[in-house]
Design an enzyme around this catalytic site. Structure first.
Site, PDB file in Angstrom:
ATOM      1  N   LYS A 128       0.109   3.593  -2.778  1.00  0.00           N
ATOM      2  CA  LYS A 128      -0.965   4.590  -2.759  1.00  0.00           C
ATOM      3  C   LYS A 128      -0.453   6.013  -2.577  1.00  0.00           C
ATOM      4  O   LYS A 128      -1.166   6.973  -2.876  1.00  0.00           O
ATOM      5  CB  LYS A 128      -1.976   4.230  -1.663  1.00  0.00           C
ATOM      6  CG  LYS A 128      -2.776   2.989  -2.014  1.00  0.00           C
ATOM      7  CD  LYS A 128      -3.551   2.429  -0.849  1.00  0.00           C
ATOM      8  CE  LYS A 128      -4.264   1.141  -1.297  1.00  0.00           C
ATOM      9  NZ  LYS A 128      -4.646   0.302  -0.165  1.00  0.00           N
ATOM     10  N   SER A 165       0.797  -1.233   0.000  1.00  0.00           N
ATOM     11  CA  SER A 165       0.000   0.000   0.000  1.00  0.00           C
ATOM     12  C   SER A 165       0.827   1.278   0.000  1.00  0.00           C
ATOM     13  O   SER A 165       0.273   2.367  -0.129  1.00  0.00           O
ATOM     14  CB  SER A 165      -0.939   0.025   1.214  1.00  0.00           C
ATOM     15  OG  SER A 165      -2.155  -0.590   0.881  1.00  0.00           O
ATOM     16  N   SER A 222      -6.741   3.113   3.803  1.00  0.00           N
ATOM     17  CA  SER A 222      -6.012   2.286   2.837  1.00  0.00           C
ATOM     18  C   SER A 222      -6.959   1.530   1.914  1.00  0.00           C
ATOM     19  O   SER A 222      -6.715   0.376   1.538  1.00  0.00           O
ATOM     20  CB  SER A 222      -5.076   1.301   3.556  1.00  0.00           C
ATOM     21  OG  SER A 222      -4.037   0.885   2.704  1.00  0.00           O
TER      22      SER A 222
END
Length: 423
Positions: A108, A105, A165
Site C-alpha cells: 500500500k 500491506s 490498512s
C-alpha cells in the site's frame, strides 16, 4: 612524497586523519592536515543485496539468524531486514534485502505513491468524492468499511488505506484514479521501474496474496524514501495515530507510530510473508528508514522493530567531515603560474558512521601528482577516501579551489631547469 618521475604523473595517496584528535583539528580548521606517509589498501565494495487476509494470528515464519551490519553480525528474528540512513544512503543492516518476499500491506506504500503523484499533478483532489463499487465493498481482509453505492473523499480514503490498512479503500482509489484496479496496477509497475525497484512486481493494490506479487525489503525501503522525498506534503498521513470512519474508530497499526517512536509508515501481514513493518523517524536531523518482514507474530514484529530501530539510532551518527569549499589539501602543480592548487570539498561531505569511528578510521586524499597546468577552478582533480573497518572505502570527489594558468614559454623553460615559481 609526491614527485614527477620522467615527465609522468604519480598517483598519490596522502593520509590526512588517523585519529580522533586529528579529526577534531580538521573539522575546526580550514587548513589541510599535515600529511603522514602511510600505506593504504582498498576494501572491496559491498553489494546491497500482501495486505493481508488479517493482521493478526499466523503461523510462525521467522528465522533467527544474523544480519550484516558495519559493526559485524547482529541477530534478528526477522527473515528479511534492511535499515538505511535517509540522508547519506548508508546501509546499516542487511538481511536478504534483495530477496523477493510477499510484501502484504507494505504494498500500500506503492499504492499511496501513485495516489500522491496524482494529487501533486492536480489530477486528483483531497476533497474529491470517489464512488464505492461492489468489488471494493466486498474486498476481504482489513477494511475501513466503505459504504456500498455511496462516495468517499480522497482524503478519507487515504487515511483508511494507510492508517486502517483498508483493502476496500485501496480499490476505491484505484478505480477512481485509473478506472480499474488492473489499470492502476499497471501504473504501479511502470512507476516501480522508473524509481529503480529491481525486485518488485505488483498484481494488486492491496497486497492480498497473489502469484507473481512480490517486493524485496530493499525496494520497500526505497519506496519509503521516495514517499518522504517526493511528496513530503502528504507524508503526514502515515503518522496519524488513529482514524474514525463510518463511526468506526481504528488506531494506526504501526506500533512504532503509536508509541511516538516513528513518524510513519506501514505494517503488513500474510501467512506466507509473516508480519512486516516499515518505519521511519528523524531524530536530531538524522532520519532512519527500517524494513523488517517475516516475523512470527504482531508482538514479535513490534518488539523486533522497536529493538532494531533503537539499535540503529544508538550505534550510528551522521558526521560532516568537510564543509563545502573547505580546504582539504594543497596539491603540487606542474608548469603552472603557482606551484600548488587547493583541493576543496565541492559540497558538504557527510557520512553515516559507527560511534567511536574516530579511533578506527582513516581519511586520505588520492590524486595524480603533480597536476598539470592549466588547472580549472571547480574541476575535479582527485578524491577524498574514507576508510573504516567493516565498511567499504568511500571515494568522494575533490575540486580545484582556484584556477592556475599555465606558464609562458620562458617560465616553462625555467621550470624545466629547476627554477619554477617559488610560491
Amino acid at each position: 612524497m609526491m614527485t614527477r618521475q620522467g615527465g609522468h604523473n604519480v598517483q598519490t595517496r596522502r593520509s590526512l586523519i588517523t585519529s580522533a584528535a586529528a579529526f577534531a583539528a580538521c573539522t575546526s580548521l580550514t587548513a589541510p592536515m599535515a600529511a603522514l606517509a602511510r600505506p593504504h589498501h582498498h576494501a572491496a565494495p559491498a553489494r546491497h543485496e500482501a495486505e493481508s487476509q488479517d493482521e493478526n494470528g499466523a503461523d510462525g515464519v521467522s528465522m533467527a539468524s544474523p544480519a550484516n551490519t558495519p559493526l559485524g553480525p547482529v541477530d534478528t528474528l526477522a527473515r528479511w531486514a534492511y535499515i538505511f540512513d535517509y540522508t547519506t544512503g548508508a546501509v546499516l543492516m542487511d538481511k536478504a534485502s534483495n530477496e523477493r518476499m510477499p510484501p502484504s500491506s507494505l504494498t500500500k506504500m506503492m499504492t499511496a505513491y501513485i495516489v500522491f503523484a496524482m494529487l501533486a499533478s492536480g489530477r486528483l483532489r483531497l476533497d474529491q468524492q470517489l464512488p464505492v463499487s461492489e468489488k471494493a465493498w466486498r474486498t476481504q481482509g482489513s477494511k475501513m468499511f466503505v459504504p456500498l453505492g455511496q462516495t468517499v473523499s480522497v482524503e478519507d480514503l487515504i487515511q483508511g488505506m494507510v492508517i486502517q490498512s483498508g483493502n476496500d479503500a485501496c480499490i476505491v482509489l484505484a478505480e477512481g484514479v485509473a478506472g480499474s484496479e488492473e489499470r492502476f496496477v499497471a501504473l504501479m509497475n511502470e512507476e516501480a521501474s522508473k524509481i529503480g525497484l529491481t525486485n518488485s512486481h505488483f498484481m494488486n493494490v492491496t497486497g492480498l496474496p497473489s502469484e507473481g506479487h512480490y517486493m524485496s525489503a530493499h525496494d520497500v525501503a526505497m519506496v519509503a524514501g521516495h514517499l518522504i522525498r517526493d511528496y513530503p506534503q502528504y507524508y503526514h498521513f502515515f503518522g496519524e495515530p488513529e482514524f474514525t470512519f463510518n463511526k468506526i474508530r481504528q488506531g494506526n497499526r504501526n506500533v512504532l507510530v503509536a508509541k511516538g517512536l516513528a513518524d510513519g509508515l506501514k505494517t503488513g501481514h500474510t501467512d506466507a510473508g509473516g508480519f512486516g513493518l516499515c518505519a521511519s523517524a528523524d531524530r536530531n536531523g538524522n532520519r532512519i528508514i527500517m524494513v523488517i518482514n517475516g516475523t512470527s507474530s504482531s508482538n514479535e514484529r513490534a518488539h523486533e522493530g522497536e529493538r532494531l530501530f533503537a539499535w540503529a539510532f544508538a550505534n550510528f551518527e551522521n558526521v560532516t567531515l568537510f564543509r563545502r569549499g573547505q580546504l582539504v589539501d594543497q596539491a603540487p602543480v606542474w608548469m603552472g603560474e603557482h606551484s600548488t592548487v587547493s583541493l576543496v570539498a565541492p559540497s558538504d561531505i557527510t557520512m553515516t558512521l559507527p560511534l567511536g569511528w574516530q579511533q578506527r578510521s582513516q581519511v586520505s586524499v588520492d590524486y595524480a601528482s603533480p597536476i598539470m597546468a592549466p588547472v580549472v577552478q571547480g574541476q575535479s582533480y582527485g578524491a577524498l577516501v574514507f576508510s573504516t573497518p567493516g565498511m567499504p572505502d568511500t571515494r568522494l570527489p575533490l575540486e580545484a579551489g582556484e584556477t592556475v594558468a599555465k606558464l609562458g614559454i620562458v617560465g616553462r623553460a625555467m621550470a624545466r631547469l629547476g627554477h619554477g615559481p617559488a610560491n
